[in-house]
Scaffold this motif. Structure first.
Motif, PDB file in Angstrom:
ATOM      1  N   TYR A 111       0.844  -1.195   0.000  1.00 60.41           N
ATOM      2  CA  TYR A 111       0.000   0.000   0.000  1.00 60.41           C
ATOM      3  C   TYR A 111       0.875   1.240   0.000  1.00 60.41           C
ATOM      4  O   TYR A 111       1.816   1.361   0.784  1.00 60.41           O
ATOM      5  CB  TYR A 111      -0.929   0.017   1.210  1.00 60.41           C
ATOM      6  N   TRP A 112       0.560   2.164  -0.878  1.00 55.02           N
ATOM      7  CA  TRP A 112       1.314   3.403  -1.033  1.00 55.02           C
ATOM      8  C   TRP A 112       0.507   4.563  -0.473  1.00 55.02           C
ATOM      9  O   TRP A 112      -0.682   4.701  -0.749  1.00 55.02           O
ATOM     10  CB  TRP A 112       1.611   3.649  -2.518  1.00 55.02           C
ATOM     11  N   THR A 113       1.154   5.396   0.325  1.00 54.85           N
ATOM     12  CA  THR A 113       0.554   6.650   0.763  1.00 54.85           C
ATOM     13  C   THR A 113       1.037   7.729  -0.193  1.00 54.85           C
ATOM     14  O   THR A 113       2.247   7.957  -0.304  1.00 54.85           O
ATOM     15  CB  THR A 113       0.964   6.995   2.207  1.00 54.85           C
ATOM     16  N   PRO A 114       0.129   8.371  -0.920  1.00 53.36           N
ATOM     17  CA  PRO A 114       0.524   9.339  -1.941  1.00 53.36           C
ATOM     18  C   PRO A 114       1.397  10.477  -1.396  1.00 53.36           C
ATOM     19  O   PRO A 114       1.315  10.843  -0.229  1.00 53.36           O
ATOM     20  CB  PRO A 114      -0.818   9.882  -2.445  1.00 53.36           C
ATOM     21  N   ILE A 115       2.205  11.010  -2.283  1.00 49.40           N
ATOM     22  CA  ILE A 115       3.028  12.183  -1.992  1.00 49.40           C
ATOM     23  C   ILE A 115       2.087  13.382  -2.055  1.00 49.40           C
ATOM     24  O   ILE A 115       1.640  13.767  -3.129  1.00 49.40           O
ATOM     25  CB  ILE A 115       4.175  12.322  -3.018  1.00 49.40           C
ATOM     26  N   GLY A 116       1.734  13.948  -0.897  1.00 52.69           N
ATOM     27  CA  GLY A 116       0.749  15.032  -0.847  1.00 52.69           C
ATOM     28  C   GLY A 116      -0.651  14.461  -0.880  1.00 52.69           C
ATOM     29  O   GLY A 116      -1.421  14.728  -1.784  1.00 52.69           O
ATOM     30  N   VAL A 117      -0.999  13.656   0.112  1.00 54.40           N
ATOM     31  CA  VAL A 117      -2.244  12.883   0.101  1.00 54.40           C
ATOM     32  C   VAL A 117      -3.501  13.727   0.231  1.00 54.40           C
ATOM     33  O   VAL A 117      -4.550  13.373  -0.274  1.00 54.40           O
ATOM     34  CB  VAL A 117      -2.212  11.775   1.181  1.00 54.40           C
ATOM     35  N   SER A 118      -3.425  14.872   0.871  1.00 54.49           N
ATOM     36  CA  SER A 118      -4.620  15.662   1.160  1.00 54.49           C
ATOM     37  C   SER A 118      -4.614  16.956   0.363  1.00 54.49           C
ATOM     38  O   SER A 118      -3.597  17.643   0.294  1.00 54.49           O
ATOM     39  CB  SER A 118      -4.673  15.983   2.653  1.00 54.49           C
ATOM     40  N   ALA A 119      -5.750  17.266  -0.240  1.00 56.09           N
ATOM     41  CA  ALA A 119      -5.852  18.485  -1.052  1.00 56.09           C
ATOM     42  C   ALA A 119      -6.645  19.541  -0.311  1.00 56.09           C
ATOM     43  O   ALA A 119      -7.836  19.683  -0.495  1.00 56.09           O
ATOM     44  CB  ALA A 119      -6.512  18.168  -2.384  1.00 56.09           C
ATOM     45  N   THR A 120      -5.994  20.247   0.567  1.00 50.69           N
ATOM     46  CA  THR A 120      -6.612  21.398   1.217  1.00 50.69           C
ATOM     47  C   THR A 120      -5.633  22.544   1.094  1.00 50.69           C
ATOM     48  O   THR A 120      -4.436  22.334   0.876  1.00 50.69           O
ATOM     49  CB  THR A 120      -6.904  21.138   2.712  1.00 50.69           C
ATOM     50  N   ASN A 121      -6.110  23.747   1.207  1.00 45.64           N
ATOM     51  CA  ASN A 121      -5.222  24.898   1.068  1.00 45.64           C
ATOM     52  C   ASN A 121      -4.161  24.935   2.155  1.00 45.64           C
ATOM     53  O   ASN A 121      -3.102  25.513   1.974  1.00 45.64           O
ATOM     54  CB  ASN A 121      -6.031  26.191   1.077  1.00 45.64           C
ATOM     55  N   SER A 122      -4.434  24.304   3.296  1.00 44.16           N
ATOM     56  CA  SER A 122      -3.484  24.354   4.399  1.00 44.16           C
ATOM     57  C   SER A 122      -2.516  23.174   4.389  1.00 44.16           C
ATOM     58  O   SER A 122      -1.600  23.116   5.191  1.00 44.16           O
ATOM     59  CB  SER A 122      -4.240  24.381   5.727  1.00 44.16           C
ATOM     60  N   THR A 123      -2.710  22.212   3.475  1.00 48.13           N
ATOM     61  CA  THR A 123      -1.860  21.033   3.431  1.00 48.13           C
ATOM     62  C   THR A 123      -0.860  21.163   2.299  1.00 48.13           C
ATOM     63  O   THR A 123      -1.234  21.433   1.162  1.00 48.13           O
ATOM     64  CB  THR A 123      -2.719  19.765   3.210  1.00 48.13           C
ATOM     65  N   PRO A 124       0.415  20.968   2.587  1.00 43.45           N
ATOM     66  CA  PRO A 124       1.418  21.077   1.532  1.00 43.45           C
ATOM     67  C   PRO A 124       1.214  20.037   0.436  1.00 43.45           C
ATOM     68  O   PRO A 124       0.713  18.945   0.670  1.00 43.45           O
ATOM     69  CB  PRO A 124       2.734  20.819   2.254  1.00 43.45           C
TER      70      PRO A 124
END
Length: 170
Positions: free
Chosen positions: A79-92
Motif C-alpha cells: 500500500y502506497w501513501t501518496p506524496i501530498g495525500v490531502s488536497a486542502t489549502n493548508s496542506t502542503p
C-alpha cells in the motif's frame, strides 16, 4: 614536509561528492535520498521514495528542489501513501521537480482506506496533490481502489497551481 606531494589528503572542496549525507547535506537520515553534485535528490529505492511522501505529507513542499529517479522502483504491491495525500489549502503539496529519467514506478497499490486524511480531502495517485513539474516517469501495475471526493489517478489525484501561483507541468 610542507604537505605537498602524495600525502593522500583530499582538498576540502573537490568535486567527488560520492559520499553525500542525503537530505539537506548535513542530515544523516538513513532513509533520505542522496544528493548528487548538482544538489538534486537521487531516488534509488522504495525507502527513499517513501521518505519524499513522508516529508511532503509532514509539511515540506520541496519548492525549487529537484528529484531524479535513478532506476526502476518496484513497490511490490504494498500500500502506497501518496506524496501530498490531502488536497486542502493548508496542506502542503509537492511543488518541486520530479524527473523519472524514463524509469518506472511499478506495482503500486493505493486504497482510500489505507491513506491518512479524511475521505473528503484524499487525493489518490503516486502524487496525491501536486503542483510540481513531473516528467519522464513511467508507471506500471498500478491499482487504485476506494471512493474519494477528490481526485484519483495513477500519476496524480489532483493537479493544482503552486502556492506561489506557478502552474503545474506534467
Amino acid at each position: 614536509g610542507s604537505g605537498e606531494g602524495g600525502s593522500g589528503t583530499t582538498p576540502p572542496d573537490d568535486d567527488d561528492d560520492d559520499e553525500n549525507q542525503g537530505d539537506d547535506g548535513g542530515n544523516t537520515d538513513p532513509d533520505a535520498p542522496k544528493l548528487d553534485a548538482q544538489g538534486s535528490y537521487v531516488i534509488t529505492n522504495v525507502k527513499e521514495l517513501t521518505w519524499v511522501a513522508t516529508k511532503v505529507n509532514g509539511g515540506e513542499t520541496f519548492n525549487g528542489k529537484k528529484f531524479i529517479v535513478a532506476n526502476d522502483i518496484d513497490l511490490e504491491n504494498g500500500y502506497w501513501t501518496p506524496i501530498g495525500v490531502s488536497a486542502t489549502n493548508s496542506t502542503p503539496r509537492f511543488e518541486g521537480e520530479f524527473d523519472g529519467q524514463n524509469f518506472a514506478i511499478k506495482n503500486m497499490k493505493i486504497d482510500v482506506n489505507h491513506t491518512r486524511a479524511s475521505n473528503t480531502n484524499k487525493c489518490l495517485g503516486l502524487f496525491g496533490c501536486t503542483s510540481g513539474y513531473i516528467h519522464n516517469l513511467k508507471l506500471s501495475g498500478i491499482v487504485l481502489s476506494g471512493e474519494t471526493y477528490r481526485g484519483k489517478g495513477a500519476l496524480a489525484g489532483e493537479i493544482c497551481p503552486a502556492s506561489n501561483g506557478t502552474p503545474c507541468r506534467i
